[in-house]
Design an enzyme around this catalytic site. Sequence first.
Site, PDB file in Angstrom:
ATOM      1  N   HIS A 145      10.671   7.908  -4.277  1.00  0.00           N
ATOM      2  CA  HIS A 145      10.090   8.141  -5.602  1.00  0.00           C
ATOM      3  C   HIS A 145      10.503   9.510  -6.141  1.00  0.00           C
ATOM      4  CE1 HIS A 145       6.521   5.080  -5.446  1.00  0.00           C
ATOM      5  NE2 HIS A 145       7.688   4.525  -5.176  1.00  0.00           N
ATOM      6  N   TYR A 196      -2.032   8.596 -10.680  1.00  0.00           N
ATOM      7  CA  TYR A 196      -3.261   9.356 -10.399  1.00  0.00           C
ATOM      8  C   TYR A 196      -4.050   9.409 -11.703  1.00  0.00           C
ATOM      9  CZ  TYR A 196      -1.148  11.198  -6.053  1.00  0.00           C
ATOM     10  OH  TYR A 196      -0.569  11.348  -4.817  1.00  0.00           O
ATOM     11  N   PRO A 202      -7.204  13.980   0.422  1.00  0.00           N
ATOM     12  CA  PRO A 202      -5.948  13.213   0.330  1.00  0.00           C
ATOM     13  C   PRO A 202      -5.240  13.298  -1.022  1.00  0.00           C
ATOM     14  CG  PRO A 202      -7.838  11.743   0.375  1.00  0.00           C
ATOM     15  CD  PRO A 202      -8.364  13.108   0.634  1.00  0.00           C
ATOM     16  N   LYS A 210      -0.960  15.528   1.524  1.00  0.00           N
ATOM     17  CA  LYS A 210      -0.370  16.564   2.371  1.00  0.00           C
ATOM     18  C   LYS A 210      -0.717  16.454   3.862  1.00  0.00           C
ATOM     19  CE  LYS A 210       1.909  18.848  -0.664  1.00  0.00           C
ATOM     20  NZ  LYS A 210       2.964  17.887  -0.915  1.00  0.00           N
ATOM     21  N   TYR A 269       4.109  19.114  -4.961  1.00  0.00           N
ATOM     22  CA  TYR A 269       3.973  17.715  -4.546  1.00  0.00           C
ATOM     23  C   TYR A 269       5.116  17.300  -3.626  1.00  0.00           C
ATOM     24  CZ  TYR A 269       2.472  12.863  -4.754  1.00  0.00           C
ATOM     25  OH  TYR A 269       2.005  11.625  -4.408  1.00  0.00           O
TER      26      TYR A 269
HETATM   27  P1  RFL Z   1      -4.925  11.518  13.779  1.00  0.00           P
HETATM   28  O1  RFL Z   1      -4.100  10.564  12.981  1.00  0.00           O
HETATM   29  O2  RFL Z   1      -6.379  11.555  13.513  1.00  0.00           O
HETATM   30  O3  RFL Z   1      -4.658  11.213  15.321  1.00  0.00           O
HETATM   31  C1  RFL Z   1      -5.395  11.802  16.344  1.00  0.00           C
HETATM   32  C2  RFL Z   1      -5.374  10.894  17.548  1.00  0.00           C
HETATM   33  O4  RFL Z   1      -6.116  11.501  18.616  1.00  0.00           O
HETATM   34  C3  RFL Z   1      -6.936  10.529  19.229  1.00  0.00           C
HETATM   35  N1  RFL Z   1      -8.081  11.199  19.868  1.00  0.00           N
HETATM   36  C4  RFL Z   1      -8.179  11.410  21.193  1.00  0.00           C
HETATM   37  N2  RFL Z   1      -7.358  11.113  22.199  1.00  0.00           N
HETATM   38  C5  RFL Z   1      -7.755  11.473  23.452  1.00  0.00           C
HETATM   39  N3  RFL Z   1      -8.947  12.082  23.708  1.00  0.00           N
HETATM   40  C6  RFL Z   1      -9.783  12.401  22.722  1.00  0.00           C
HETATM   41  N4  RFL Z   1     -10.939  13.022  22.979  1.00  0.00           N
HETATM   42  C7  RFL Z   1      -9.422  12.076  21.388  1.00  0.00           C
HETATM   43  N5  RFL Z   1     -10.006  12.234  20.194  1.00  0.00           N
HETATM   44  C8  RFL Z   1      -9.192  11.701  19.281  1.00  0.00           C
HETATM   45  C9  RFL Z   1      -7.327   9.616  18.084  1.00  0.00           C
HETATM   46  O5  RFL Z   1      -7.738   8.325  18.555  1.00  0.00           O
HETATM   47  C10 RFL Z   1      -6.036   9.573  17.286  1.00  0.00           C
HETATM   48  O6  RFL Z   1      -5.200   8.510  17.680  1.00  0.00           O
HETATM   49  O7  RFL Z   1      -4.389  13.021  13.611  1.00  0.00           O
HETATM   50  P2  RFL Z   1      -2.902  13.558  13.445  1.00  0.00           P
HETATM   51  O8  RFL Z   1      -1.974  12.940  14.439  1.00  0.00           O
HETATM   52  O9  RFL Z   1      -3.011  15.023  13.369  1.00  0.00           O
HETATM   53  O10 RFL Z   1      -2.402  12.996  12.037  1.00  0.00           O
HETATM   54  C11 RFL Z   1      -2.979  13.429  10.840  1.00  0.00           C
HETATM   55  C12 RFL Z   1      -2.912  12.319   9.783  1.00  0.00           C
HETATM   56  O11 RFL Z   1      -3.425  11.142  10.342  1.00  0.00           O
HETATM   57  C13 RFL Z   1      -3.678  12.699   8.506  1.00  0.00           C
HETATM   58  O12 RFL Z   1      -3.486  14.055   8.180  1.00  0.00           O
HETATM   59  C14 RFL Z   1      -3.257  11.843   7.288  1.00  0.00           C
HETATM   60  O13 RFL Z   1      -3.568  10.511   7.499  1.00  0.00           O
HETATM   61  C15 RFL Z   1      -3.948  12.344   6.011  1.00  0.00           C
HETATM   62  N6  RFL Z   1      -3.676  11.496   4.849  1.00  0.00           N
HETATM   63  C16 RFL Z   1      -2.499  11.609   4.129  1.00  0.00           C
HETATM   64  N7  RFL Z   1      -1.529  12.465   4.524  1.00  0.00           N
HETATM   65  C17 RFL Z   1      -0.339  12.538   3.861  1.00  0.00           C
HETATM   66  O14 RFL Z   1       0.516  13.357   4.240  1.00  0.00           O
HETATM   67  N8  RFL Z   1      -0.049  11.721   2.786  1.00  0.00           N
HETATM   68  C18 RFL Z   1      -0.958  10.825   2.324  1.00  0.00           C
HETATM   69  O15 RFL Z   1      -0.634  10.085   1.398  1.00  0.00           O
HETATM   70  C19 RFL Z   1      -2.251  10.760   2.971  1.00  0.00           C
HETATM   71  N9  RFL Z   1      -3.184   9.892   2.570  1.00  0.00           N
HETATM   72  C20 RFL Z   1      -4.645  10.569   4.415  1.00  0.00           C
HETATM   73  C21 RFL Z   1      -4.359   9.780   3.267  1.00  0.00           C
HETATM   74  C22 RFL Z   1      -5.842  10.395   5.121  1.00  0.00           C
HETATM   75  C23 RFL Z   1      -6.762   9.478   4.683  1.00  0.00           C
HETATM   76  N10 RFL Z   1      -7.956   9.348   5.472  1.00  0.00           N
HETATM   77  C24 RFL Z   1      -8.626   8.149   5.740  1.00  0.00           C
HETATM   78  C25 RFL Z   1      -8.428  10.471   6.253  1.00  0.00           C
HETATM   79  C26 RFL Z   1      -5.273   8.862   2.803  1.00  0.00           C
HETATM   80  C27 RFL Z   1      -6.494   8.723   3.495  1.00  0.00           C
HETATM   81  C28 RFL Z   1      -7.475   7.744   2.916  1.00  0.00           C
HETATM   82  C1  PHB Z   2      -1.670   6.338  -0.076  1.00  0.00           C
HETATM   83  O1  PHB Z   2      -0.737   5.596  -0.434  1.00  0.00           O
HETATM   84  O2  PHB Z   2      -2.486   6.002   0.788  1.00  0.00           O
HETATM   85  C2  PHB Z   2      -1.822   7.659  -0.741  1.00  0.00           C
HETATM   86  C3  PHB Z   2      -0.847   8.096  -1.623  1.00  0.00           C
HETATM   87  C4  PHB Z   2      -0.996   9.318  -2.260  1.00  0.00           C
HETATM   88  C5  PHB Z   2      -2.105  10.088  -1.999  1.00  0.00           C
HETATM   89  C6  PHB Z   2      -3.071   9.662  -1.091  1.00  0.00           C
HETATM   90  C7  PHB Z   2      -2.931   8.431  -0.469  1.00  0.00           C
HETATM   91  O3  PHB Z   2      -2.247  11.267  -2.660  1.00  0.00           O
END
Ligand code: RFL
Ligand code: PHB
Length: 390
Positions: free
Chosen positions: A72, A201, A293, A297, A385
């Site tokens: 994109h 957005y 989110p 980032k 971004y």
């Molecule tokens: P995670 O993905 O939470 O993984 C951590 C892992 O550790 C395990 N764990 C354990 N294992 C052993 N012993 C324990 N005591 C443990 N406790 C926990 C867990 O089961 C898990 O498997 O962290 P990590 O790897 O640092 O990754 C971070 C990302 O997952 C997170 O920052 C992103 O998902 C955030 N995020 C977004 N980031 C982006 O860059 N672009 C996006 O578009 C974006 N959209 C989002 C998002 C996060 C969202 N939510 C639900 C928080 C959209 C949403 C809705």
């Molecule tokens: C997503 O596709 O889940 C998504 C995309 C952009 C954002 C957050 C989440 O800023």
Amino acid sequence: MKVQVAIVGAGPSGLLLGALLHKAGVDAVILEAKTPEYVLGRIRAGVLEQVSVDLLDTVGVGERMHREGLVHGGFELCFGGARHRIDMKRLTGGKQVMVYGQTEVTRDLMDARLAAGLTTIYEAADVSLHDFDGPTPRVRYRKDGATHEIECDFIAGCDGFHGVSRASVPAGAIRNFERVYPFGWLGVLSDTPPLAHELIYSNHERGFALCSMRSMTRSRHYVQCSLDDKVEQWSDDAFWDELRRRLDPAAAESLVTGPSIEKSIAPLRSFVAEPMRFGRLFLAGDAAHIVPPTGAKGLNLAASDVSYLGSAITEYYQERSSAGIDGYSQRCLRRIWRAERFSWWFTNLMHKFPETGEFGQKMQAAELDYLVNSVAASTTMAENYVGLPL
Ligand code: RFL
Ligand code: PHB
């Protein structure tokens, strides 16, 4: 068991760090509390910065991403009943983002790990961290009724916001900075075509909305919701109706709806723990920081943390230098705070904040007007971004 690095958590940070260390010839094991299916079932991020794309290429897992991911060059801001495009590619001299789900990134990293014969211990219960203030840290866990111990040189805490790693640091040695927002995001995944070619957005008086995607046949949409809302209270129809109301008439008209295949509510939070290193324990990704989110980032910061950590640990073994390790926290935090600032700013601009009232809404409208009509303001937005350089 004895390894050079014990990684706690097999989310994107842990798996990517494992891949970077493997490439550098460093021996690491990953401990994960859940099953692989559970980890893959979490629907989260969707947008990868170029820096993250490059890292996935570096460790040799980029092939499917380049085939299936969507590149994109812009996104749209919707407010006052109309949409305005931010042309990231033009404003940043050619930079773009990759739309490719976190689930797919995780799957590609898991598959590569399996193919390389590297050890990931899933369903590791009661993981505990010991002696990381000395030369020989240990990690203990339970599996299949027995207690196991891993002796290592370093522990990488990649276990997310609720993990055990940050919680193992003595309270006096860590400082937390936090802002909790008074709302959440209700997200719906559906096998319906995306509303538009790029993300939308939307700032609306009923609340924020986001139209995103995973592929040309799978959409991911969000609406701002109350923290008291329960997923069960939101029928698919109610969700689609609410989303439609928060879009401009043309977008609302072209929205294709269908049954949800996943629906969840995520609270919004800004959080940073400082420092990110305690002796031989390093925190990375969501274990050390959370962004709302809105700026997309979180996953990208996780990738940059482990890129710094991977280089620091590699430098330690290959060059017998502790410089990277000593500078790890400061190097990460500079990038983290800039992403925190952007995510906080974009969240404030786009959401309905009950406490700011009509004055707050007028301020948002004025800022959005400035943003889309000033090249300087749009450039600032685009530059952040697509992601600041490593
Ligand atoms: P995670 O993905 O939470 O993984 C951590 C892992 O550790 C395990 N764990 C354990 N294992 C052993 N012993 C324990 N005591 C443990 N406790 C926990 C867990 O089961 C898990 O498997 O962290 P990590 O790897 O640092 O990754 C971070 C990302 O997952 C997170 O920052 C992103 O998902 C955030 N995020 C977004 N980031 C982006 O860059 N672009 C996006 O578009 C974006 N959209 C989002 C998002 C996060 C969202 N939510 C639900 C928080 C959209 C949403 C809705
Ligand atoms: C997503 O596709 O889940 C998504 C995309 C952009 C954002 C957050 C989440 O800023």
